[in-house]
Design a protein around this motif. Structure first.
Motif: not given
Length: 451
Positions: A331, A394, A335, A345
């Motif tokens: 992830f 996150w 980004a 994202l």
């Protein structure tokens, strides 16, 4: 008359053109000798704008998590163990910025289900870039006389994973506009042509033959037509011959139309919103297959290769294993990759409360940007959770055991607990905001030759 070119030649030329078009060309004139020093250290407008944006964190060190949050996660795991689920079958990674909040088996590869699609997304972006379009070429082997193509209609597939009824309808209407109402010959399929997520070129060709002619539409095609603007014509391209699959295009084919797919970023968003397994496999194959996806994804995420092992690009196997740390790294890497493109994202993954998709029914915190995964005994969830006090969390959590609904409920409760502790946000933070200009990105058709 133009000399016919093989469709493979046109496709090669098209790809070369696209590649060359991605190379930035400087509009600055040559600086004088006295200006060289100052120019060499000056930032471009794009660099200056990027420097002002919030930095995307790196993966945190796996050591020294926050004691309070780690304690909460230990209790979470103890609760699972009390219900008979072995602790070694679960993992969690949570960080805020560059600070590790919790790590429970965070570096242990676990079955990842559709979190795999995040790895496929990252590898595809790195391979092609967010604006890459897959090209399908349409050609003919004869002239048009009184509305009849005296020859074959030829389709050279280019791995477009989202050539669906709507694309066939638009193509049929364009052929009608070009004066083609009938094809005396066959519909010849060559290359990797997929329609309605079918890998088999013969099935895809049969679907295309139906889509080009409203007289042959299935109820599904009729339903999809109803989603189009009300003034959309119904195409009438009747193909007299059969659907045939050929390893190469006929030597006498003349290109007619170049179909460009949705840009890759929009394809990935569609794939992830609905967790479309066939799209994921098609895109992974275009990158080079599951092993290449795993290698590229691990390198970009900054984790050892052992933390990402894949046998397919969709997640439809218990052998697809990703550690919670690696999942969060995916992830973060997406980004970071998208930021120079003024994207985030949210341009690739579903935003809770804003985007339609498989997450609609789950009570997840608004503005979370997440990907879920479910397969047999595997339930996973990961992404970015914006909060007031900790900014963006996150996280990745993976659970294995025959309790999918229970695991989902616990994942949802965990995120809601974080929101209770750290506060909810009223809008997406800048780092997660999708680029509004992407909403106009779509597929297109370009006429190459008028017969």
């Amino acid at each position: 008359m133009l000399k016919p070119l093989p469709l493979t030649t046109v496709l090669s030329l098209t790809l070369v053109t696209f590649t060359a078009g991605c190379s930035p060309q400087s509009n600055l004139s040559q600086p004088s000798v006295n200006e060289i020093d100052s120019v060499s250290v000056a930032e471009s407008p794009a660099e200056a704008e990027l420097a002002q944006k919030p930095a995307i964190p790196s993966l945190a060190s796996p050591d020294n998590p926050d004691p309070a949050i780690q304690g909460q996660i230990e209790q979470y795991m103890n609760g699972l163990a009390a219900k008979g689920f072995a602790k070694e079958n679960h993992g969690i990674w949570i960080q805020a910025g560059n600070t590790l909040l919790a790590n429970y088996q965070g570096t242990v590869p676990l079955p990842a289900a559709s979190i795999t699609k995040v790895a496929t997304s990252l590898a595809a972006l790195q391979t092609f870039g967010p604006d890459h379009q897959f090209i399908t070429l349409i050609g003919a082997t004869g002239a048009v006389e009184n509305g009849v193509l005296q020859g074959d209609l030829v389709i050279a597939g280019g791995e477009d994973p989202f050539f669906v009824w709507e694309e066939a309808i638009a193509l049929g209407n364009l052929l009608n506009q070009m004066g083609i109402q009938q094809v005396a010959g066959n519909l010849i399929i060559t290359g990797k042509f997929y329609m309605n997520f079918e890998f088999d070129p013969l099935k895809s060709g049969t679907l295309l033959k139906q889509g080009l002619n409203a007289q042959l539409w299935t109820p599904e095609a009729q339903t999809q037509y109803q989603t189009l603007p009300p003034d959309t014509p119904k195409p009438q391209v009747a193909i007299a011959g059969s659907v045939q699959v050929s390893p190469t295009p006929p030597s006498n084919v003349q290109p007619l139309i170049r179909h460009s797919s949705f840009p890759l970023a929009e394809l990935l968003k569609k794939m992830n919103q609905y967790s479309n397994n066939k799209m994921a496999e098609m895109i992974a194959n275009s990158v080079g297959g599951a092993n290449v996806v795993a290698q590229k994804a691990a390198a970009a995420a900054g984790v050892p290769q052992a933390e990402i092992t894949l046998v397919n690009g969709s997640g439809l196997s218990d052998q697809n294993k990703i550690s919670p740390r690696a999942a969060s790294g995916l992830f973060l890497a997406i980004a970071r990759y998208l930021q120079p493109y003024n994207m985030s994202l949210g341009d690739i993954l579903a935003i809770v409360g804003q985007d339609e998709g498989i997450l609609n029914e789950r009570p997840l915190p608004p503005f979370a940007i997440v990907k879920s995964g479910s397969l047999n005994s595997v339930s996973a969830l990961g992404g970015a959770l914006p909060t007031q006090q900790q900014e963006i969390i996150w996280f990745s959590t993976m659970n294995m055991g025959y309790n999918l609904e229970g695991f989902r409920a616990q994942q949802e409760a965990l995120l809601q607990n974080f929101i209770s502790q750290w506060g909810s946000v009223q809008s997406l933070p800048e780092t997660l905001q999708p680029n509004p200009e992407r909403t106009s990105k779509t597929s297109s058709n370009e006429i190459l030759n008028q017969l």
